[in-house]
Design a protein around this motif. Structure first.
Motif, PDB file in Angstrom:
ATOM      1  N   VAL A  75       0.845  -1.203   0.000  1.00  0.00           N
ATOM      2  CA  VAL A  75       0.000   0.000   0.000  1.00  0.00           C
ATOM      3  C   VAL A  75       0.876   1.248   0.000  1.00  0.00           C
ATOM      4  CG1 VAL A  75      -1.656   1.332   1.373  1.00  0.00           C
ATOM      5  CG2 VAL A  75      -1.992  -1.127   1.048  1.00  0.00           C
ATOM      6  N   LYS A  76       1.885   1.288   0.856  1.00  0.00           N
ATOM      7  CA  LYS A  76       2.763   2.462   0.937  1.00  0.00           C
ATOM      8  C   LYS A  76       3.461   2.734  -0.393  1.00  0.00           C
ATOM      9  CE  LYS A  76       3.771   2.146   5.862  1.00  0.00           C
ATOM     10  NZ  LYS A  76       4.821   1.948   6.866  1.00  0.00           N
ATOM     11  N   ALA A  77       3.781   1.659  -1.114  1.00  0.00           N
ATOM     12  CA  ALA A  77       4.482   1.808  -2.395  1.00  0.00           C
ATOM     13  C   ALA A  77       3.531   2.063  -3.550  1.00  0.00           C
ATOM     14  CB  ALA A  77       5.319   0.550  -2.669  1.00  0.00           C
ATOM     15  N   GLY A  78       2.234   2.056  -3.297  1.00  0.00           N
ATOM     16  CA  GLY A  78       1.267   2.297  -4.362  1.00  0.00           C
ATOM     17  C   GLY A  78       1.024   1.096  -5.254  1.00  0.00           C
ATOM     18  N   LEU A  79       1.383  -0.089  -4.809  1.00  0.00           N
ATOM     19  CA  LEU A  79       1.202  -1.304  -5.603  1.00  0.00           C
ATOM     20  C   LEU A  79      -0.175  -1.924  -5.408  1.00  0.00           C
ATOM     21  CD1 LEU A  79       4.697  -2.880  -4.907  1.00  0.00           C
ATOM     22  CD2 LEU A  79       3.963  -1.675  -6.970  1.00  0.00           C
ATOM     23  N   ALA A  80      -0.836  -1.542  -4.334  1.00  0.00           N
ATOM     24  CA  ALA A  80      -2.185  -2.039  -4.039  1.00  0.00           C
ATOM     25  C   ALA A  80      -2.891  -0.978  -3.207  1.00  0.00           C
ATOM     26  CB  ALA A  80      -2.101  -3.361  -3.276  1.00  0.00           C
ATOM     27  N   THR A  81      -4.203  -1.068  -3.174  1.00  0.00           N
ATOM     28  CA  THR A  81      -4.972  -0.152  -2.333  1.00  0.00           C
ATOM     29  C   THR A  81      -5.482  -0.905  -1.113  1.00  0.00           C
ATOM     30  OG1 THR A  81      -7.094  -0.644  -3.366  1.00  0.00           O
ATOM     31  CG2 THR A  81      -5.740   1.099  -4.388  1.00  0.00           C
ATOM     32  N   ARG A  82      -5.859  -0.145  -0.110  1.00  0.00           N
ATOM     33  CA  ARG A  82      -6.424  -0.775   1.093  1.00  0.00           C
ATOM     34  C   ARG A  82      -7.725  -1.499   0.750  1.00  0.00           C
ATOM     35  NH1 ARG A  82      -3.109   0.367   4.828  1.00  0.00           N
ATOM     36  NH2 ARG A  82      -1.993   2.318   4.871  1.00  0.00           N
ATOM     37  N   ALA A  83      -8.482  -0.945  -0.182  1.00  0.00           N
ATOM     38  CA  ALA A  83      -9.739  -1.584  -0.587  1.00  0.00           C
ATOM     39  C   ALA A  83      -9.470  -2.953  -1.215  1.00  0.00           C
ATOM     40  CB  ALA A  83     -10.503  -0.687  -1.552  1.00  0.00           C
ATOM     41  N   GLU A  84      -8.412  -3.031  -2.022  1.00  0.00           N
ATOM     42  CA  GLU A  84      -8.072  -4.305  -2.656  1.00  0.00           C
ATOM     43  C   GLU A  84      -7.626  -5.346  -1.629  1.00  0.00           C
ATOM     44  OE1 GLU A  84      -6.435  -2.843  -7.001  1.00  0.00           O
ATOM     45  OE2 GLU A  84      -5.115  -2.659  -5.261  1.00  0.00           O
ATOM     46  N   LEU A  85      -6.947  -4.890  -0.593  1.00  0.00           N
ATOM     47  CA  LEU A  85      -6.408  -5.814   0.401  1.00  0.00           C
ATOM     48  C   LEU A  85      -7.332  -6.065   1.579  1.00  0.00           C
ATOM     49  CD1 LEU A  85      -2.708  -4.578   0.502  1.00  0.00           C
ATOM     50  CD2 LEU A  85      -3.633  -6.542  -0.713  1.00  0.00           C
ATOM     51  N   ALA A  86      -8.330  -5.211   1.767  1.00  0.00           N
ATOM     52  CA  ALA A  86      -9.200  -5.294   2.955  1.00  0.00           C
ATOM     53  C   ALA A  86      -9.803  -6.676   3.195  1.00  0.00           C
ATOM     54  CB  ALA A  86     -10.292  -4.236   2.871  1.00  0.00           C
ATOM     55  N   PRO A  87     -10.244  -7.406   2.170  1.00  0.00           N
ATOM     56  CA  PRO A  87     -10.809  -8.729   2.456  1.00  0.00           C
ATOM     57  C   PRO A  87      -9.774  -9.697   3.040  1.00  0.00           C
ATOM     58  CG  PRO A  87     -11.428  -8.009   0.254  1.00  0.00           C
ATOM     59  CD  PRO A  87     -10.386  -7.043   0.765  1.00  0.00           C
ATOM     60  N   HIS A  88      -8.497  -9.409   2.816  1.00  0.00           N
ATOM     61  CA  HIS A  88      -7.444 -10.321   3.249  1.00  0.00           C
ATOM     62  C   HIS A  88      -6.721  -9.823   4.495  1.00  0.00           C
ATOM     63  CE1 HIS A  88      -8.197 -12.205  -0.584  1.00  0.00           C
ATOM     64  NE2 HIS A  88      -8.044 -11.011  -1.151  1.00  0.00           N
ATOM     65  N   TRP A  89      -6.516  -8.504   4.589  1.00  0.00           N
ATOM     66  CA  TRP A  89      -5.813  -7.896   5.715  1.00  0.00           C
ATOM     67  C   TRP A  89      -6.617  -6.687   6.177  1.00  0.00           C
ATOM     68  CZ3 TRP A  89      -2.750  -9.327   1.397  1.00  0.00           C
ATOM     69  CH2 TRP A  89      -1.901 -10.406   1.636  1.00  0.00           C
ATOM     70  N   PRO A  90      -7.698  -6.889   6.934  1.00  0.00           N
ATOM     71  CA  PRO A  90      -8.590  -5.777   7.267  1.00  0.00           C
ATOM     72  C   PRO A  90      -8.023  -4.755   8.228  1.00  0.00           C
ATOM     73  CG  PRO A  90      -9.267  -7.788   8.375  1.00  0.00           C
ATOM     74  CD  PRO A  90      -8.159  -8.166   7.438  1.00  0.00           C
ATOM     75  N   ASP A  91      -6.968  -5.052   8.954  1.00  0.00           N
ATOM     76  CA  ASP A  91      -6.499  -4.133   9.979  1.00  0.00           C
ATOM     77  C   ASP A  91      -5.335  -3.257   9.535  1.00  0.00           C
ATOM     78  OD1 ASP A  91      -7.101  -6.687  12.413  1.00  0.00           O
ATOM     79  OD2 ASP A  91      -8.389  -5.036  11.808  1.00  0.00           O
ATOM     80  N   ILE A  92      -4.971  -3.301   8.272  1.00  0.00           N
ATOM     81  CA  ILE A  92      -3.822  -2.504   7.875  1.00  0.00           C
ATOM     82  C   ILE A  92      -4.172  -1.032   7.908  1.00  0.00           C
ATOM     83  CG2 ILE A  92      -2.822  -4.351   6.492  1.00  0.00           C
ATOM     84  CD1 ILE A  92      -3.788  -2.908   4.023  1.00  0.00           C
ATOM     85  N   GLY A  93      -3.154  -0.201   8.243  1.00  0.00           N
ATOM     86  CA  GLY A  93      -3.412   1.236   8.274  1.00  0.00           C
ATOM     87  C   GLY A  93      -2.205   2.003   8.746  1.00  0.00           C
TER      88      GLY A  93
END
Length: 199
Positions: A75-93
């Motif tokens: 996410v920090k590198a702009g390779l994925a969005t939180r929305a894309e990853l939310a189903p797999h890693w919901p607590d990232i932030g």
């Protein structure tokens, strides 16, 4: 959380497999492959582990930590969005980081030689460091010079490589843990010059 006291003994698993489940192997493959993109450094990845809240860190398995760090860095590198990853890693932030920078500093000349007595700095950084808590403020002897290496405290925060001399330093057990440890053994740590001072 290395070097912290009171977390109990380490209980190794007898005949532990490399991967307990297929997903762990996939996380390993994704993480090691992602390094080839050169969007973060090994030190930034280690620091991302350190940013996991303590209670979460203690409950997570080894590869859950890897997966969490990989998701954050993507996410920090702009390779994925939180929305894309939310189903797999919901607590990232976490806030985004700055791009990797280059190192224009001249190569450092070693300030210590084999046999020199050194004292580690007693630092308490808010970010990543490879200087273990248990070794801070203690005296050891330089036993080897490894040459110039990327300084992880800078690299983890995208401040460039800041290459500097890396030393192997021997600490007697009683220096680190008191008289009860006298004569038992010694610990060898690889430490960057910025961590060391003369005795």
């Amino acid at each position: 959380m290395g070097g912290m006291h009171g977390l109990g003994p380490i209980a190794p698993e007898a005949d532990e497999p490399v991967f307990h489940a297929p997903w762990e192997g996939r996380v390993y493959a994704m993480t090691t492959t992602a390094f080839r993109w050169n969007r973060w450094t090994l030190d930034a990845w280690r620091h991302q582990h350190e940013l996991i809240p303590g209670a979460d860190y203690l409950r997570m398995s080894y590869y859950e930590k890897w997966a969490t760090s990989l998701a954050e860095l993507a996410v920090k590198a702009g390779l994925a969005t939180r929305a894309e990853l939310a189903p797999h890693w919901p607590d990232i932030g976490a806030p985004a980081t700055t791009p990797l920078s280059t190192d224009s500093a001249p190569p450092a000349v070693p300030g210590f030689s084999v046999g020199d007595k050194v004292r580690t700095r007693n630092i308490n950084p808010t970010g990543h460091t490879r200087l273990p808590r248990y070794a801070r403020g203690h005296v050891g002897v330089v036993t080897r010079l490894h040459g110039l290496h990327v300084f992880p405290d800078a690299s983890a925060h995208n401040l460039g490589p800041r290459r500097q001399p890396l030393y192997q330093v021997r600490f007697e057990a009683d220096e680190l843990w008191g008289l009860a440890a006298r004569g038992r053994t010694a610990v060898h740590l690889d430490l960057w010059e910025e961590y060391l001072g003369r005795v």
